[in-house]
Design a protein around this motif. Structure first.
Motif, PDB file in Angstrom:
ATOM      1  N   ASN A 451      79.793   5.136 -20.840  1.00  0.00           N
ATOM      2  CA  ASN A 451      79.449   5.594 -22.186  1.00  0.00           C
ATOM      3  C   ASN A 451      77.990   6.058 -22.283  1.00  0.00           C
ATOM      4  OD1 ASN A 451      80.386   6.111 -24.840  1.00  0.00           O
ATOM      5  ND2 ASN A 451      79.308   4.308 -25.610  1.00  0.00           N
ATOM      6  N   LEU A 452      77.528   6.723 -21.227  1.00  0.00           N
ATOM      7  CA  LEU A 452      76.192   7.306 -21.219  1.00  0.00           C
ATOM      8  C   LEU A 452      76.292   8.792 -20.912  1.00  0.00           C
ATOM      9  CD1 LEU A 452      74.017   4.729 -19.214  1.00  0.00           C
ATOM     10  CD2 LEU A 452      73.919   5.165 -21.662  1.00  0.00           C
ATOM     11  N   LYS A 453      75.338   9.539 -21.389  1.00  0.00           N
ATOM     12  CA  LYS A 453      75.288  10.959 -21.057  1.00  0.00           C
ATOM     13  C   LYS A 453      74.495  11.132 -19.771  1.00  0.00           C
ATOM     14  CE  LYS A 453      75.701  12.706 -25.786  1.00  0.00           C
ATOM     15  NZ  LYS A 453      75.061  13.513 -26.859  1.00  0.00           N
ATOM     16  N   PHE A 454      75.086  11.864 -18.840  1.00  0.00           N
ATOM     17  CA  PHE A 454      74.431  12.154 -17.569  1.00  0.00           C
ATOM     18  C   PHE A 454      74.335  13.664 -17.399  1.00  0.00           C
ATOM     19  CE2 PHE A 454      76.226   7.930 -16.947  1.00  0.00           C
ATOM     20  CZ  PHE A 454      75.180   7.258 -16.343  1.00  0.00           C
ATOM     21  N   PRO A 455      73.322  14.284 -18.011  1.00  0.00           N
ATOM     22  CA  PRO A 455      73.198  15.742 -17.900  1.00  0.00           C
ATOM     23  C   PRO A 455      72.906  16.215 -16.482  1.00  0.00           C
ATOM     24  CG  PRO A 455      71.285  14.803 -19.015  1.00  0.00           C
ATOM     25  CD  PRO A 455      72.269  13.702 -18.862  1.00  0.00           C
ATOM     26  N   ILE A 456      72.370  15.336 -15.643  1.00  0.00           N
ATOM     27  CA  ILE A 456      72.065  15.718 -14.266  1.00  0.00           C
ATOM     28  C   ILE A 456      73.048  15.009 -13.343  1.00  0.00           C
ATOM     29  CG2 ILE A 456      70.333  15.617 -12.431  1.00  0.00           C
ATOM     30  CD1 ILE A 456      68.206  15.761 -14.610  1.00  0.00           C
ATOM     31  N   ARG A 457      73.797  15.807 -12.604  1.00  0.00           N
ATOM     32  CA  ARG A 457      74.794  15.253 -11.690  1.00  0.00           C
ATOM     33  C   ARG A 457      74.721  15.972 -10.353  1.00  0.00           C
ATOM     34  NH1 ARG A 457      80.256  14.283 -15.385  1.00  0.00           N
ATOM     35  NH2 ARG A 457      79.190  13.480 -17.246  1.00  0.00           N
ATOM     36  N   LEU A 458      75.123  15.286  -9.313  1.00  0.00           N
ATOM     37  CA  LEU A 458      75.084  15.877  -7.976  1.00  0.00           C
ATOM     38  C   LEU A 458      76.140  15.221  -7.108  1.00  0.00           C
ATOM     39  CD1 LEU A 458      73.647  17.675  -5.804  1.00  0.00           C
ATOM     40  CD2 LEU A 458      72.219  15.680  -5.301  1.00  0.00           C
ATOM     41  N   GLU A 459      76.889  16.056  -6.401  1.00  0.00           N
ATOM     42  CA  GLU A 459      77.780  15.589  -5.344  1.00  0.00           C
ATOM     43  C   GLU A 459      77.326  16.282  -4.064  1.00  0.00           C
ATOM     44  OE1 GLU A 459      81.459  16.397  -7.952  1.00  0.00           O
ATOM     45  OE2 GLU A 459      82.126  14.833  -6.554  1.00  0.00           O
ATOM     46  N   ASN A 460      76.533  15.587  -3.296  1.00  0.00           N
ATOM     47  CA  ASN A 460      75.869  16.179  -2.136  1.00  0.00           C
ATOM     48  C   ASN A 460      76.819  16.320  -0.954  1.00  0.00           C
ATOM     49  OD1 ASN A 460      73.376  17.305  -1.795  1.00  0.00           O
ATOM     50  ND2 ASN A 460      72.290  15.391  -1.451  1.00  0.00           N
ATOM     51  N   PRO A 461      76.644  17.364  -0.146  1.00  0.00           N
ATOM     52  CA  PRO A 461      77.384  17.437   1.113  1.00  0.00           C
ATOM     53  C   PRO A 461      76.765  16.490   2.137  1.00  0.00           C
ATOM     54  CG  PRO A 461      75.896  19.288   0.926  1.00  0.00           C
ATOM     55  CD  PRO A 461      75.790  18.539  -0.367  1.00  0.00           C
ATOM     56  N   HIS A 462      77.410  16.378   3.278  1.00  0.00           N
ATOM     57  CA  HIS A 462      76.876  15.537   4.345  1.00  0.00           C
ATOM     58  C   HIS A 462      75.966  16.365   5.241  1.00  0.00           C
ATOM     59  CE1 HIS A 462      76.665  12.014   6.814  1.00  0.00           C
ATOM     60  NE2 HIS A 462      77.650  11.410   6.166  1.00  0.00           N
ATOM     61  N   VAL A 463      75.152  15.684   6.030  1.00  0.00           N
ATOM     62  CA  VAL A 463      74.258  16.379   6.959  1.00  0.00           C
ATOM     63  C   VAL A 463      74.932  16.639   8.297  1.00  0.00           C
ATOM     64  CG1 VAL A 463      72.157  15.478   5.925  1.00  0.00           C
ATOM     65  CG2 VAL A 463      73.290  14.170   7.715  1.00  0.00           C
ATOM     66  N   ILE A 464      76.161  16.168   8.466  1.00  0.00           N
ATOM     67  CA  ILE A 464      76.856  16.369   9.729  1.00  0.00           C
ATOM     68  C   ILE A 464      77.500  17.742   9.767  1.00  0.00           C
ATOM     69  CG2 ILE A 464      77.321  13.914  10.010  1.00  0.00           C
ATOM     70  CD1 ILE A 464      80.210  14.515   9.081  1.00  0.00           C
ATOM     71  N   SER A 465      77.884  18.182  10.961  1.00  0.00           N
ATOM     72  CA  SER A 465      78.617  19.428  11.110  1.00  0.00           C
ATOM     73  C   SER A 465      80.107  19.127  11.176  1.00  0.00           C
ATOM     74  CB  SER A 465      78.161  20.167  12.373  1.00  0.00           C
ATOM     75  OG  SER A 465      78.320  19.334  13.504  1.00  0.00           O
ATOM     76  N   SER A 466      80.908  20.177  11.084  1.00  0.00           N
ATOM     77  CA  SER A 466      82.358  19.980  10.961  1.00  0.00           C
ATOM     78  C   SER A 466      82.984  19.388  12.213  1.00  0.00           C
ATOM     79  CB  SER A 466      83.031  21.321  10.649  1.00  0.00           C
ATOM     80  OG  SER A 466      82.770  22.252  11.679  1.00  0.00           O
ATOM     81  N   ASP A 467      82.337  19.527  13.369  1.00  0.00           N
ATOM     82  CA  ASP A 467      82.936  18.985  14.583  1.00  0.00           C
ATOM     83  C   ASP A 467      82.648  17.498  14.771  1.00  0.00           C
ATOM     84  OD1 ASP A 467      80.274  19.192  15.084  1.00  0.00           O
ATOM     85  OD2 ASP A 467      80.450  20.190  17.023  1.00  0.00           O
ATOM     86  N   GLN A 468      81.991  16.885  13.789  1.00  0.00           N
ATOM     87  CA  GLN A 468      81.717  15.450  13.867  1.00  0.00           C
ATOM     88  C   GLN A 468      82.702  14.611  13.063  1.00  0.00           C
ATOM     89  OE1 GLN A 468      77.198  16.470  13.241  1.00  0.00           O
ATOM     90  NE2 GLN A 468      77.345  14.286  13.658  1.00  0.00           N
ATOM     91  N   LEU A 469      83.616  15.266  12.376  1.00  0.00           N
ATOM     92  CA  LEU A 469      84.571  14.525  11.539  1.00  0.00           C
ATOM     93  C   LEU A 469      85.966  15.102  11.692  1.00  0.00           C
ATOM     94  CD1 LEU A 469      85.228  12.441   9.300  1.00  0.00           C
ATOM     95  CD2 LEU A 469      84.700  14.220   7.630  1.00  0.00           C
ATOM     96  N   TRP A 470      86.916  14.233  11.936  1.00  0.00           N
ATOM     97  CA  TRP A 470      88.341  14.574  11.905  1.00  0.00           C
ATOM     98  C   TRP A 470      88.929  13.851  10.705  1.00  0.00           C
ATOM     99  CZ3 TRP A 470      93.100  12.523  11.476  1.00  0.00           C
ATOM    100  CH2 TRP A 470      94.212  13.254  11.915  1.00  0.00           C
ATOM    101  N   ALA A 471      89.559  14.584   9.813  1.00  0.00           N
ATOM    102  CA  ALA A 471      90.190  13.976   8.630  1.00  0.00           C
ATOM    103  C   ALA A 471      91.566  14.588   8.452  1.00  0.00           C
ATOM    104  CB  ALA A 471      89.342  14.188   7.390  1.00  0.00           C
ATOM    105  N   GLY A 472      92.572  13.760   8.424  1.00  0.00           N
ATOM    106  CA  GLY A 472      93.923  14.290   8.307  1.00  0.00           C
ATOM    107  C   GLY A 472      94.860  13.357   7.582  1.00  0.00           C
TER     108      GLY A 472
END
Length: 1024
Positions: A451-472
């Motif tokens: 119940n608070l206003k959050f005018p500033i929001r961020l969903e940051n990416p990761h610093v890794i590259s795509s070959d460091q993660l397998w997700a399936g």
């Protein structure tokens, strides 16, 4: 140490910052400058804590110097009072986290920074007390004993407490350098002052306070702090559990056994006060008051037992204000409650003085009753009661009740609006509230709950590259059984057996540590019991599933009892180091201790398996009432917008628990790992949208289990050959590189199951002179024989035809289009627009298998595989910018950083020509063939990029790459990015670039670009 100027503030950062770190710090400073709240999500391993500290302290330093100890020429008293005065003029920063171990890590990060504010860390007596007797107590018993020994006129006194003032006076520099709980304890043991009261005294004159959450959320703790809350900055790190903590802090449960204990203590107080009057004529306490207290508690006990409960499942429920009706029957109102609270406080002191607590170590239960009364009657108008529900239910009989043959009930007053606790901060006039964590998603529901206003929001990416993660997503097991852990399916024998067989495969393929999370302890225990049973009629192997798992990895199971949890962690780490096995597997539970805050970096956690969605029990009364409450208030928002519904909350709570569990892997810049979702429901677009944003672009769906094993085996094989970036390894929260010893030890672990010729790969890599050459070699040698875990579930491609592969990077340097000789190669993935990641899949691969889950949504067809752009301007960055220019015009999906590369092969003259296609038909979800690759937008993007390099100098080109990165990740405002690019293209000789660039801008942003295009046209035609 680099210094960055962010929004006019100089920020000292101990390392060269990544782009996502600069964006994060910019958001923090914006929140502080504009005195507004911020909701910031940044994955573990992105240096979130260090960024938060440096940005906040850099902003604070820009307002004035930090408080310090005594200065030359000043007396210590003057210096101390001056420091206190100065600190009061500038905002205080209160940095909180969930546990003391997390705060310890934060203070370690502060030591790594260049900032030295005056600071203090607050802790409980349990961590800080050094008194011989009191330190052995716990909880309220310890607090009460401490209060008793520190009272004026007490017969027994604490010597440590009375040394605090003298020590503070003679050591004004205390807190100028970072100090931790252990440092305070060492000071106390060495010099004598009480560490607890030393920290309480020091916090009055510091720039930043470190404390657990409850020092802010709990009203009593908050009032004990000598802080001027006006303009104060409040930081909640690891805030993913904040909403539940706020709700719990504003609620209470009063079970029968607790009420019985309160009645017993009131009786003891009567006896003690009467005895004192008779023996020493002590009339300081009136036994009649304690008699009245006992009588009221007895009436409350009877009133609760008289509540009609129709069924054990439903209990008795009333709206929140009903609590006042119930207590008024006992003559407990706002007027009488204050007197009753005062009597309870007298009773607690009397019990302390009679040595009841010190001799037996008991907890004063009456104090709990006093806190309950304070919570109920905290507001005169009872306005907060509308956010509550009264619930009475039958519970399992406590030992003391069962002895007396009494039924056991519990009276609960549950708060379903966590924002009540947070609203207090707004009333206090705090400057900014910053909530941050690696797993806050989905942000909208999180903000609504608080119940608070959050005018500033961020969903940051990761610093890794795509070959460091397998997700399936793995929707089926080796035998084709659907993976679905729902209530109606979780007890199926076929499901449990196939899940076990899948984990056997994962245990064989995944090197070192494997984490397997279950939705509940019930599911975990049922599955393990099934796997240990060798009497299954469908079993074709004489060994049980459990024995086959143990053959590959030593198992450890998370215990229900928190008291033995540390033993299980030690057991897991020791088994990881055992050379007789290929690692260990930790079977754990979502929302359990393993999923919360533990660091399984590098070899400790190479993969996480999620076996289902951890939904809370629907029939649980608290869950049911919470859902009902949200449904009632969904349309009662002040702004007219629809609020969070009960079903949405229920679903998002499960997703947030999943996000927390999968966050155990990828703990720093050079880490790598796999996230395996073993439940078909994760293939749903709505479900994937609630997964942390940095993971979403990597998620792929597989229709067959064999494809999972094939790609997973290939991922870990390739990850082992990936060089560790030692130049940036320190810029991570774990501060260490992936352990090469652990990687080297895996060479012989996979070889029995996948003939990968690792020795040949390592020798060839050692002979290369650069990473590009290494990558080219891997491309040419990517098709070593791989033995799948389940051949029968793979396609009928029994023989991999020999092919001659030419690295596209070599061809790019020669200015040629990459050509690949071979036959019947249908499709593969490429992480960039060239063909560096050559992969031979089945002869007739399933299109459903090859289509990423993300593309099954109604989203535009930007198909470049997501990879965060690095700051370099070399070939990799060039390919990314080219892919960005050539992507589909609609970039709503690019804002999610989720593009997947595709290479289409069309047979022509005995050769297969690679064309950089990124066009998917949204209806049929199949790959469309391009009649002329030269007409493809990727080709046009590459051609345009060549022209840009020719027209711009090296510095300008690097700026251009940076702005394209920002355009891709939404790190900057779109208008600013377009204006900056137009500025680079200004001038008559670059006007064609300015015009052509418009073709590569998404249609919805072209109107923003046209004014800058017109300005360039005017500048080029202006008279010289």
């Amino acid at each position: 140490m680099p210094t960055y100027k962010i929004r006019g503030v100089d920020v000292d950062f101990p390392f060269e910052a990544y782009d996502c770190q600069l964006v994060y710090m910019e958001k923090v400073i914006q929140s502080l400058q504009e005195r507004c709240n911020a909701l910031l999500e940044s994955p573990t391993g992105t240096g979130k804590t260090l960024c938060l500290l440096c940005a906040t302290l850099g902003w604070r330093k820009s307002l004035g110097s930090f408080s310090t100890g005594s200065m030359k020429g000043e007396s210590q008293d003057q210096a101390f009072s001056q420091s206190q005065s100065d600190s009061n003029k500038l905002p205080t920063i209160v940095y909180t986290s969930r546990t003391h171990s997390q705060l310890r890590q934060v203070i370690q990060e502060l030591r790594r920074s260049n900032y030295r504010p005056k600071m203090v860390v607050l802790g409980s007596r349990e961590q800080l007390c050094i008194h011989e007797e009191v330190s052995s107590l716990r909880g309220r018993a310890q607090n009460s004993a401490c209060h008793y020994l520190c009272r004026k006129g007490a017969k027994r006194r604490c010597k440590h407490y009375f040394h605090v003032a003298e020590y503070m006076k003679s050591n004004p520099y205390l807190g100028d350098d970072p100090i931790d709980i252990e440092d305070l304890v060492n000071i106390g043991r060495k010099s004598g002052p009480c560490p607890y009261y030393l920290s309480r005294e020091l916090h009055k004159s510091v720039d930043i306070i470190f404390a657990p959450y409850n020092y802010l959320i709990d009203n009593a703790y908050r009032k004990s702090l000598a802080v001027d809350w006006t303009n104060t900055v409040l930081i909640f790190d690891e805030a993913h559990n904040l909403e539940s903590l706020c709700a719990d802090a504003a609620s209470f449960d009063l079970p029968s056994h607790l009420l019985t204990a309160c009645i017993s203590e009131a009786k003891n107080c009567i006896d003690h006060s009467v005895s004192r009057r008779e023996q020493s004529n002590d009339k300081s306490r009136n036994p009649d008051n304690f008699a009245i207290l006992r009588a009221l508690l007895l009436k409350l006990e009877k009133r609760i037992m008289d509540v009609p409960i129709e069924s054990k499942e439903s209990g008795f429920t009333k709206p929140g204000p009903y609590i006042y009706e119930l207590f008024s029957d006992l003559n407990i109102t706002h007027e009488t409650a204050s007197m009753l609270i005062a009597t309870i406080e007298d009773a607690a002191v009397l019990l302390e003085e009679s040595n009841q607590l010190q001799s037996k170590g008991n907890i004063c239960r009456l104090e709990t009753m006093g806190e309950i009364l304070k919570l109920i009657f905290k507001e005169k108008n009872n306005a907060h009661a509308k956010y509550y529900r009264v619930h009475v239910r039958e519970v399992e009989a406590h030992f003391s009740d069962s002895l007396k043959g009494k039924a056991s009930r519990s009276l609960s007053w549950w708060c379903f609006k966590p924002g009540i606790a947070m609203e207090e901060f707004s009333k206090m006039g705090v400057g900014s509230i910053i909530l941050t964590s690696g797993t806050l998603s989905p942000l909208d529901s999180f903000a609504q709950e608080l119940n608070l206003k959050f005018p500033i929001r961020l969903e940051n990416p990761h610093v890794i590259s795509s070959d460091q993660l397998w997700a399936g997503v793995v929707p089926v097991g080796p035998s084709g059984c659907s993976f679905n852990s729902s209530y109606r399916n979780r007890d199926s024998l076929e499901y449990k057996q196939d899940l076990g067989n899948a984990i056997v495969n994962f245990a064989r393929i995944v090197p070192d540590g494997l984490l397997v999370f279950f939705p509940s302890y019930y599911a975990l225990e049922q599955c393990i019991a099934c796997w240990k049973d060798m009497a299954h009629p469908n079993s074709t192997d004489s060994r049980s599933i459990w024995e086959r798992i143990c053959r590959h990895k030593f198992p450890v199971v998370e215990p229900r009892q928190s008291s033995v949890f540390s033993v299980s962690i030690e057991d897991y780490m020791s088994k990881l180091k055992d050379p007789s096995s290929s690692g260990a597997v930790f079977f754990a539970v979502c929302r359990g201790k393993v999923s919360e805050g533990l660091d399984f970096a590098d070899h400790a956690g190479r993969a996480v398996v999620i076996t289902g969605l951890p939904f809370a029990t629907r029939t649980d009364p608290k869950v049911r009432l919470k859902r009902d409450y949200l449904d009632e208030h969904a349309w009662s928002q002040n702004d007219g917008n629809k609020g969070l519904t009960g079903e949405e909350w229920y679903s998002q709570q499960a997703s947030r628990a999943v996000n927390q569990a999968v966050g155990r892997v990828i703990r720093h810049r050079d880490d790598y790992g796999a996230i395996i979702f073993c439940d078909e429901r994760f293939a749903q677009s709505q479900r994937q949208s609630q997964i942390s944003l940095w993971i979403q672009p990597h998620i792929k769906c597989y229709s067959r289990f064999g494809d999972v094993i094939f790609t997973l085996t290939r991922f870990f094989r390739d990850a082992r050959t990936r060089p560790c970036n030692k130049s940036t390894v320190q810029n991570s929260e774990s501060g260490k590189c992936g352990e090469m010893r652990a990687l080297e030890s895996q060479e012989n672990r996979l070889s029995p199951h996948a003939t990968l010729k690792l020795e040949d790969q390592i020798n060839a890599m050692e002979s290369t002179s650069s990473f590009l050459e290494t990558k080219s070699w891997i491309s040419r040698n990517h098709f070593e024989e791989v033995l799948p875990a389940n051949r029968s579930s793979l396609a009928a491609n029994k023989k991999i035809q020999e092919s001659k592969w030419v690295s596209s990077e070599d061809l790019l340097h020669r200015g040629k289009s990459p050509q690949i000789s071979g036959s019947k190669i249908l499709q593969r993935y490429s992480k960039t627009i060239d063909l560096t990641d050559d992969t031979l899949l089945d002869k007739k691969p399933s299109m459903e298998t090859l289509t990423p889950c993300a593309l099954k949504r109604k989203l535009p067809s930007s198909l470049e595989n997501s990879e965060m752009l690095t700051s370099g301007s070399g070939l990799q960055s060039e390919r990314h910018v080219s892919a960005k220019l050539g992507k589909d015009k609609d970039d709503s999906w690019s804002r999610r950083n989720a593009q997947v590369g595709s290479a289409h092969m069309s047979k022509k003259d005995g050769h297969v020509q690679g064309s950089n296609l990124n066009i998917f038909d949204r209806k049929d979800k199949v790959v469309q063939q391009s009649q002329d690759p030269l007409d493809d937008e990727e080709a046009r993007g590459s051609a345009f990029l060549i022209q840009v390099r020719e027209k711009l100098n090296a510095t300008e080109y690097k700026e251009f790459v940076g702005f394209m990165k920002a355009l891709k990740s939404n790190a900057m405002k779109i208008g600013f990015v377009l204006q900056s690019i137009a500025r680079l293209f200004s001038g008559p000789e670059r006007l064609p670039l300015s015009i052509r660039f418009k073709d590569f801008i998404p249609a919805k942003y072209r109107l923003l670009y046209e004014p800058y295009l017109g300005a360039n046209d005017m500048n080029s035609s202006a008279p010289k």
